[in-house]
Design a protein around this motif. Structure first.
Motif, mmCIF file in Angstrom:
data_model
loop_
_atom_site.group_PDB
_atom_site.id
_atom_site.type_symbol
_atom_site.label_atom_id
_atom_site.label_comp_id
_atom_site.label_asym_id
_atom_site.label_seq_id
_atom_site.Cartn_x
_atom_site.Cartn_y
_atom_site.Cartn_z
ATOM 1 N N TYR A 8 0.837 -1.202 0.000
ATOM 2 C CA TYR A 8 0.000 0.000 0.000
ATOM 3 C C TYR A 8 0.864 1.241 0.000
ATOM 4 C CZ TYR A 8 -3.166 3.542 1.985
ATOM 5 O OH TYR A 8 -3.893 4.679 2.220
ATOM 6 N N VAL A 38 -12.911 -1.955 -3.928
ATOM 7 C CA VAL A 38 -12.801 -2.772 -2.710
ATOM 8 C C VAL A 38 -13.750 -3.976 -2.749
ATOM 9 C CG1 VAL A 38 -12.774 -2.768 -0.186
ATOM 10 C CG2 VAL A 38 -11.904 -0.794 -1.426
ATOM 11 N N ARG A 56 -4.980 11.231 -0.841
ATOM 12 C CA ARG A 56 -4.291 12.316 -0.131
ATOM 13 C C ARG A 56 -3.530 13.244 -1.061
ATOM 14 N NH1 ARG A 56 -4.289 10.898 5.537
ATOM 15 N NH2 ARG A 56 -5.168 8.810 5.730
ATOM 16 N N HIS A 103 -25.955 4.955 -3.327
ATOM 17 C CA HIS A 103 -26.700 5.483 -2.186
ATOM 18 C C HIS A 103 -25.904 6.568 -1.483
ATOM 19 C CE1 HIS A 103 -27.838 1.194 -2.752
ATOM 20 N NE2 HIS A 103 -29.024 1.745 -2.830
ATOM 21 N N PHE A 104 -26.581 7.207 -0.540
ATOM 22 C CA PHE A 104 -26.009 8.286 0.266
ATOM 23 C C PHE A 104 -24.580 7.968 0.747
ATOM 24 C CE2 PHE A 104 -26.128 10.213 4.704
ATOM 25 C CZ PHE A 104 -25.923 11.515 4.304
ATOM 26 N N GLY A 105 -24.421 6.853 1.446
ATOM 27 C CA GLY A 105 -23.117 6.527 2.029
ATOM 28 C C GLY A 105 -22.055 6.252 0.979
ATOM 29 N N ASN A 108 -20.790 9.420 -0.506
ATOM 30 C CA ASN A 108 -19.858 10.148 0.346
ATOM 31 C C ASN A 108 -18.407 9.871 -0.022
ATOM 32 O OD1 ASN A 108 -21.602 11.584 1.997
ATOM 33 N ND2 ASN A 108 -21.813 9.942 3.502
ATOM 34 N N ASP B 58 -18.489 11.801 7.448
ATOM 35 C CA ASP B 58 -19.319 11.222 6.377
ATOM 36 C C ASP B 58 -19.633 9.759 6.676
ATOM 37 O OD1 ASP B 58 -19.523 13.430 4.641
ATOM 38 O OD2 ASP B 58 -17.536 13.027 3.813
ATOM 39 N N SER B 59 -20.912 9.387 6.566
ATOM 40 C CA SER B 59 -21.246 7.976 6.739
ATOM 41 C C SER B 59 -20.579 7.172 5.621
ATOM 42 C CB SER B 59 -22.763 7.770 6.735
ATOM 43 O OG SER B 59 -23.347 8.347 5.582
ATOM 44 N N THR B 60 -19.977 6.064 6.027
ATOM 45 C CA THR B 60 -19.084 5.309 5.148
ATOM 46 C C THR B 60 -19.247 3.834 5.448
ATOM 47 O OG1 THR B 60 -17.470 7.111 5.186
ATOM 48 C CG2 THR B 60 -16.625 4.947 4.581
ATOM 49 N N ARG B 61 -19.238 3.024 4.392
ATOM 50 C CA ARG B 61 -19.284 1.580 4.622
ATOM 51 C C ARG B 61 -17.899 1.112 5.069
ATOM 52 N NH1 ARG B 61 -23.910 2.307 2.153
ATOM 53 N NH2 ARG B 61 -25.069 0.642 1.127
ATOM 54 N N LEU B 64 -15.724 -1.101 2.888
ATOM 55 C CA LEU B 64 -15.192 -0.594 1.617
ATOM 56 C C LEU B 64 -14.082 0.428 1.848
ATOM 57 C CD1 LEU B 64 -18.309 -0.185 -0.721
ATOM 58 C CD2 LEU B 64 -16.845 -2.165 -0.330
ATOM 59 N N MET B 65 -13.493 0.376 3.031
ATOM 60 C CA MET B 65 -12.406 1.298 3.345
ATOM 61 C C MET B 65 -11.406 0.530 4.189
ATOM 62 S SD MET B 65 -12.755 4.992 5.148
ATOM 63 C CE MET B 65 -11.266 5.928 5.530
ATOM 64 N N GLN B 69 -6.454 3.769 5.645
ATOM 65 C CA GLN B 69 -6.926 5.000 5.025
ATOM 66 C C GLN B 69 -7.503 5.982 6.045
ATOM 67 O OE1 GLN B 69 -9.474 2.952 1.855
ATOM 68 N NE2 GLN B 69 -8.509 4.623 0.737
ATOM 69 N N ALA B 70 -7.806 5.489 7.227
ATOM 70 C CA ALA B 70 -8.367 6.371 8.253
ATOM 71 C C ALA B 70 -7.267 7.099 9.016
ATOM 72 C CB ALA B 70 -9.241 5.571 9.216
ATOM 73 N N ASP B 115 -25.941 10.752 10.241
ATOM 74 C CA ASP B 115 -25.351 11.582 9.172
ATOM 75 C C ASP B 115 -26.446 12.330 8.405
ATOM 76 O OD1 ASP B 115 -23.282 12.623 7.618
ATOM 77 O OD2 ASP B 115 -23.273 10.916 6.236
ATOM 78 N N LEU B 116 -27.558 11.640 8.142
ATOM 79 C CA LEU B 116 -28.677 12.279 7.429
ATOM 80 C C LEU B 116 -29.250 13.441 8.234
ATOM 81 C CD1 LEU B 116 -30.614 9.161 6.097
ATOM 82 C CD2 LEU B 116 -29.538 10.926 4.676
ATOM 83 N N LYS B 119 -27.062 16.439 8.034
ATOM 84 C CA LYS B 119 -26.814 17.086 6.750
ATOM 85 C C LYS B 119 -28.049 17.451 5.938
ATOM 86 C CE LYS B 119 -22.383 14.882 5.916
ATOM 87 N NZ LYS B 119 -21.799 13.684 5.281
ATOM 88 N N ARG B 120 -29.126 16.737 6.133
ATOM 89 C CA ARG B 120 -30.265 16.932 5.235
ATOM 90 C C ARG B 120 -31.478 17.435 6.003
ATOM 91 N NH1 ARG B 120 -30.590 12.005 0.855
ATOM 92 N NH2 ARG B 120 -28.581 12.335 -0.117
ATOM 93 N N GLY B 134 -29.787 2.859 1.068
ATOM 94 C CA GLY B 134 -28.593 2.016 0.967
ATOM 95 C C GLY B 134 -28.392 1.120 2.174
#
Lengths: 287, 161
Positions: A8, A38, A56, A103-105, A108, B58-61, B64-65, B69-70, B115-116, B119-120, B134
């Motif tokens: 990475y 992913v 980044r 979707h929303f998430g 993002n 931000d809401s995040t799955r 998928l991260m 990365q955090a 998160d919704l 923001k909304r 989702g």
């Protein structure tokens, strides 16, 4: 359902990312939003030796208004594109379509460059790139390249990107004044990939069509335009008969596949209706 | 085994410093390294939304991260909301309105809803449904989740939580 091991690199500059791709002998993947990459790693459909994370790198995101075009950095997140006043002003069709992008998430994190580079044939952004005659900018150790959208999408999940290239931006030339638009999508559930999606723009002067564009997604291996159907509209006063005639051409020319989302026959049926309705709406005959 | 990376991340307000294998998903990092098992993995390919956490606002799955990365960022999980004795207004609303049955999807629903709400406008149920589209729930039929989020939004906004 766990990704395979990889090395990475969180690149700090574009040059660093490009160097990493050049050194990886085609065994690296670029990690942007990761919302398509992913899952493929988790399924082990891909086993890259390296992931080069571009998140980044400063300056790769953002939307700029420049010389009759909008210039959108590859790392621009879907949530930004969805909410950007510059996009809403110049390309309300893009704003409308963004609510269909997952979707929303997912919006993002997902990026426009990632969506174009992934090139899912049922995805909205590749289709809009085709519709809007986008040009796609890439960079590698050999320098910059600009690729027209029509030359970029080569097949399902296949593009003109070389393994050593990074997609850095997409440029959308603004539409002429008096251009109407329509975006229609049918999916099994909100946010799913399209069973069929149709995007149309119609430009009119003095009651006659001067430019027409029709693009489809979810129907065939790439997003696709229909020049013959578009040409039949140009110079004409658009009415329901004209819309139906152009839609019939698209319906007959498209080459849909059958899959779990829908049969080829169903898709062809949808396309006929969606294109006719799309032309109607874009021409202002029906809203 | 790939080389490990050293990360610094703030999770639910606590600074964490740790070595992680680059392929470790953020959700696995939360669950196995930090023992924050409130975050649930459902599909592990970004479809179900059960593993949703909030990363840098931000809401995040979290499937998928990658944890790596955090690095340098902040993560909020369901553990940041309330306690058994003092539920967060969202949790209280889910309880009051029976917005969960098995509870597996609930952490993802709660973090997405948070998160919704931040923001909304969520001016109507259609906006709530769109925002939650989702996140899959196989028990409730969603109606009570929509009601709970609608009611929680009122409480949270009234009290500026």
């Amino acid at each position: 359902m766990k990704p395979p091991p990889f090395k990475y690199l969180a690149a700090r500059t574009l040059d660093e990312a490009i160097d990493a791709l050049a050194c990886s002998d085609g065994e690296a993947k670029v990690l942007a939003g990761g919302q398509s990459l992913v899952p493929m790693l988790n399924f082990r459909l891909l086993e890259p030796a390296w992931l080069v994370d571009i998140n980044r790198i400063p300056g790769l995101d953002g939307i700029q208004d420049a010389a009759g075009s909008l210039h959108i950095g590859a790392l621009t997140r879907h949530k930004t594109t969805e909410n950007a006043p510059l996009i809403a002003d110049a390309f309300p069709i893009v704003t409308a379509a963004m609510s269909h992008v997952a979707h929303f998430g997912v919006r993002n994190r997902g990026t426009i460059g990632g969506s174009l580079a992934h090139a899912d044939p049922a995805a909205e952004l590749p289709m809009l790139a085709m519709l809007l005659d986008a040009s796609i900018t890439t960079q590698s150790g050999k320098g910059k390249r600009t690729i027209a959208a029509k030359d970029f999408f080569r097949g399902s999940l296949a593009t003109a990107l070389e393994p050593t290239e990074i997609l850095t931006a997409v440029t959308l030339p603004k539409l002429p004044p008096a251009t109407g638009w329509s975006f229609e999508e049918i999916s099994r559930r909100p946010g799913d990939f399209a069973v069929a999606a149709v995007a149309v723009t119609i430009t009119q002067q003095g009651g006659r069509c001067t430019d027409a564009r029709i693009a489809l997604a979810g129907v065939g291996a790439t997003p696709i335009r229909f020049p013959q159907a578009e040409r039949t509209l140009i110079g004409q006063t658009i009415d329901a008969a004209m819309a139906n005639a152009a839609a019939a051409i698209v319906r007959d020319q498209c080459e849909p596949q059958s899959d779990l989302q829908g049969s080829a026959d169903y898709r062809r049926h949808l396309v006929g209706h969606l294109v006719a309705r799309g032309i109607d709406v874009a021409a202002g005959a029906r809203s | 085994m790939s080389e490990s990376a050293h990360i610094r991340v703030t999770v639910n307000g606590s600074p964490i410093e740790c070595d992680v294998e680059p392929r470790m998903l953020l959700g696995d990092f939360l669950r196995t390294t930090l023992a924050l098992t409130g975050t649930h993995f459902g599909c592990e390919h970004g479809v179900c939304g059960a593993c949703t956490v909030i990363v840098n606002g931000d809401s995040t799955r979290s499937c998928l991260m990658f944890a790596v990365q955090a690095d340098g960022g902040t993560v909020e999980t369901v553990e940041s909301l309330g306690t058994i004795d003092a539920l967060h207004p969202l949790q209280e609303a889910f309880r009051t309105h029976h917005a969960l049955q098995c509870g597996y999807c609930t952490p993802g629903m709660l973090m997405t809803a948070l998160d919704l709400i931040r923001k909304r406008p969520l001016a109507n149920d259609a906006e709530i449904r769109d925002g939650l589209s989702g996140n899959l729930c196989r028990c409730t039929g969603y109606q009570n989740i929509v009601i709970a989020v609608r009611e929680a939004a009122k409480v949270i906004r009234a009290s500026n939580l």
